[in-house]
Design a protein around this motif. Sequence first.
Motif, PDB file in Angstrom:
ATOM      1  N   GLY A 145       2.378   4.557   1.014  1.00  0.00           N
ATOM      2  CA  GLY A 145       2.463   5.023   2.301  1.00  0.00           C
ATOM      3  C   GLY A 145       2.473   4.088   3.473  1.00  0.00           C
ATOM      4  N   ALA A 201      -2.462   2.704  -4.381  1.00  0.00           N
ATOM      5  CA  ALA A 201      -3.557   3.211  -3.539  1.00  0.00           C
ATOM      6  C   ALA A 201      -4.618   2.458  -2.823  1.00  0.00           C
ATOM      7  N   GLN A 202      -5.414   2.758  -2.247  1.00  0.00           N
ATOM      8  CA  GLN A 202      -6.689   2.341  -1.784  1.00  0.00           C
ATOM      9  C   GLN A 202      -7.470   2.039  -2.995  1.00  0.00           C
ATOM     10  N   ILE A 256       0.695  -1.235  -0.006  1.00  0.00           N
ATOM     11  CA  ILE A 256       0.004  -0.162   0.151  1.00  0.00           C
ATOM     12  C   ILE A 256       0.987   1.286   0.132  1.00  0.00           C
ATOM     13  N   THR A 276      -6.925  11.045  -1.154  1.00  0.00           N
ATOM     14  CA  THR A 276      -6.666   9.944  -1.626  1.00  0.00           C
ATOM     15  C   THR A 276      -6.610   9.825  -3.110  1.00  0.00           C
ATOM     16  N   ARG A 295       3.462  -0.975  -4.667  1.00  0.00           N
ATOM     17  CA  ARG A 295       2.667  -0.289  -3.783  1.00  0.00           C
ATOM     18  C   ARG A 295       1.398   0.339  -4.328  1.00  0.00           C
ATOM     19  N   ALA A 297      -2.008  11.382   7.058  1.00  0.00           N
ATOM     20  CA  ALA A 297      -2.837  11.015   5.836  1.00  0.00           C
ATOM     21  C   ALA A 297      -3.384  12.426   5.489  1.00  0.00           C
ATOM     22  N   PHE A 340      -0.346   9.360   2.028  1.00  0.00           N
ATOM     23  CA  PHE A 340      -0.783   8.067   1.349  1.00  0.00           C
ATOM     24  C   PHE A 340      -1.316   8.487  -0.092  1.00  0.00           C
ATOM     25  N   ALA A 344       3.388   5.016   7.686  1.00  0.00           N
ATOM     26  CA  ALA A 344       2.139   4.674   8.682  1.00  0.00           C
ATOM     27  C   ALA A 344       2.948   4.206   9.959  1.00  0.00           C
ATOM     28  N   ILE A 402      -2.109  -0.573   7.361  1.00  0.00           N
ATOM     29  CA  ILE A 402      -1.145  -0.071   6.541  1.00  0.00           C
ATOM     30  C   ILE A 402       0.370  -0.349   7.016  1.00  0.00           C
ATOM     31  N   GLU A 432       4.965   2.570  -7.689  1.00  0.00           N
ATOM     32  CA  GLU A 432       3.597   2.627  -6.940  1.00  0.00           C
ATOM     33  C   GLU A 432       2.725   2.863  -8.173  1.00  0.00           C
TER      34      GLU A 432
END
Length: 253
Positions: free
Chosen positions: A101, A133-134, A99, A158, A131, A227, A232, A105, A110, A189
């Motif tokens: 970030g 993102a959500q 993930i 985000t 990695r 955040a 993130f 974290a 995370i 990423e």
Amino acid sequence: MTIGTIAVAGATGRLGRHVADVLTERGHPFVPISRATGVDVITGEGLAEALTGVDVIIDVASWHASDQEAAAEFFRTATRNLHEAGAAAGARGIVAASIIGADKATAGFIAAQQVHEEANLSGALPARILRAAQFHEFVGQLLEWRQGDVAYIPNLPTQLVAARTVAEELVRLATAAPARHTPGTPIPEIAGPRRELMAEAAALLGARRGVEVVGIDDPDIPDAGIAAAGAFLPGPHATLAGPAFAEWLETEG
């Protein structure tokens, strides 16, 4: 270099299903690994047999809850087992999802990804980390935590990405020549094409489901401060790929 059979650890999960779909659509041989297929990455049951003849492993197995300690133990054990069994079977490498970030974290699921990444990068097999993102799909999960008809969603920045998009990039990495991550270089990423607030994305989905969404700024949420500062969000080297959440919602929501 031609890559042979790929094993997908966590093949029936949220991301794993998409990885399996991409491999199927491209006609690439693969072995699904999950408890549903009789293989357990924690106990090791069936793992040696499943990895026989496998060239590369895609590791998208995940823990089902947000508790940091439990998630870290899951990743530590599962990753060790995949590396040891994979090396014994003659696999040439592993590609693992993490993930964006994770390195920043300090709490929760995370932060547990730090253990996942470290276990992969120090394991017996050459490892690559991606990695992400959500996921777009995560927004629906947030709406399930509502109080009555109202969901209180953090106003956190985000850059949501479709799980299918992440799966395609994992398959691309897995079908390239196996290589070990070079220390000191950025971990790849992938994120969606547009920055937005989590609460704004949730409101779009909530409007379809009859759920009112209220954006909140809650400092008690783990890592809320970093955040809010963008910890993130993807870095400058990230791959940005669509669809954006609103576009995804038109076909999937």
